[in-house]
Design a protein around this motif. Structure first.
Motif, mmCIF file in Angstrom:
data_model
loop_
_atom_site.group_PDB
_atom_site.id
_atom_site.type_symbol
_atom_site.label_atom_id
_atom_site.label_comp_id
_atom_site.label_asym_id
_atom_site.label_seq_id
_atom_site.Cartn_x
_atom_site.Cartn_y
_atom_site.Cartn_z
ATOM 1 N N LYS A 64 80.952 -39.079 -46.089
ATOM 2 C CA LYS A 64 79.952 -39.023 -47.286
ATOM 3 C C LYS A 64 79.966 -37.577 -47.623
ATOM 4 O O LYS A 64 79.557 -36.882 -46.980
ATOM 5 N N ALA A 65 79.468 -37.545 -49.499
ATOM 6 C CA ALA A 65 79.332 -36.976 -50.365
ATOM 7 C C ALA A 65 78.117 -36.283 -48.954
ATOM 8 O O ALA A 65 77.966 -35.002 -49.398
ATOM 9 N N GLY A 66 76.918 -36.911 -48.997
ATOM 10 C CA GLY A 66 75.866 -36.656 -49.160
ATOM 11 C C GLY A 66 75.875 -36.284 -47.699
ATOM 12 O O GLY A 66 74.227 -34.881 -47.641
ATOM 13 N N ALA A 67 76.625 -35.987 -46.822
ATOM 14 C CA ALA A 67 76.034 -35.649 -45.243
ATOM 15 C C ALA A 67 76.939 -33.771 -45.550
ATOM 16 O O ALA A 67 76.462 -33.231 -44.500
ATOM 17 N N LEU A 68 77.820 -33.819 -46.543
ATOM 18 C CA LEU A 68 79.294 -32.806 -46.640
ATOM 19 C C LEU A 68 77.617 -31.251 -46.922
ATOM 20 O O LEU A 68 77.843 -30.722 -46.527
ATOM 21 N N GLY A 69 76.672 -31.302 -48.312
ATOM 22 C CA GLY A 69 75.936 -30.427 -48.423
ATOM 23 C C GLY A 69 75.535 -29.590 -47.028
ATOM 24 O O GLY A 69 74.870 -28.757 -46.689
ATOM 25 N N PRO A 70 74.588 -31.084 -46.959
ATOM 26 C CA PRO A 70 73.556 -30.149 -45.008
ATOM 27 C C PRO A 70 74.383 -29.970 -44.305
ATOM 28 O O PRO A 70 74.090 -28.612 -43.566
#
Length: 145
Positions: free
Chosen positions: A74-80
């Motif tokens: 998911k997009a939110g997991a890619l950044g971290p």
């Protein structure tokens, strides 16, 4: 006997992709059944490393599809995950064998455009070390019995 080695290669390959599978159980079973430890190590390491290469390719070339339902992260997991990788760098690929986060790490390495030759070498070292440890554990347990 060749079927056992090829089966291990296949399970190790699948275990390294984003699919859930555990090659250590089959590896330990074949080892206990008398298969050659070095051959098992080589087949499992090769399969697991090549499976990780699939993740690298997916990360490298499929980011354009990150808005699709089937995209593995998911997009939110890619950044971290990207920030973590930037903090610890390519040497973290030595931990690609880890049951939690290892597969994601190889995907992120592709996403971060880590050179494939370096990726492959570090991943192979980590995965080979894991299977060597399994050999030591199984042999140690066998000697203790």
């Amino acid at each position: 006997m060749l079927e056992g080695y090829f089966g291990l290669f296949l399970v190790a390959f699948l275990a390294a992709t984003l699919l859930p599978a555990y090659s250590e159980v089959l590896f330990a079973g074949l080892l206990a059944a008398g298969y050659d430890p070095f051959a098992l190590w080589a087949w499992a390491t090769a399969g697991n490393t090549l499976g990780s290469a699939v993740n690298w390719v997916l990360g490298r070339y499929l980011l354009q599809f990150r808005d699709r339902k089937w995209f593995p992260f998911k997009a939110g997991a890619l950044g971290p995950a990207q920030r973590w990788f930037q903090r610890y760098g390519v040497w973290s690929l030595l931990l690609a064998w880890a049951p939690v986060g290892g597969d994601a790490l190889t995907f992120i390495a592709g996403l971060m455009r880590v050179r494939f030759d370096l990726f492959f070498l570090l991943t192979a070292i980590g995965k080979g070390t894991r299977y060597a440890i399994v050999i030591g554990l199984v042999k140690g347990l066998g000697a203790a019995m």
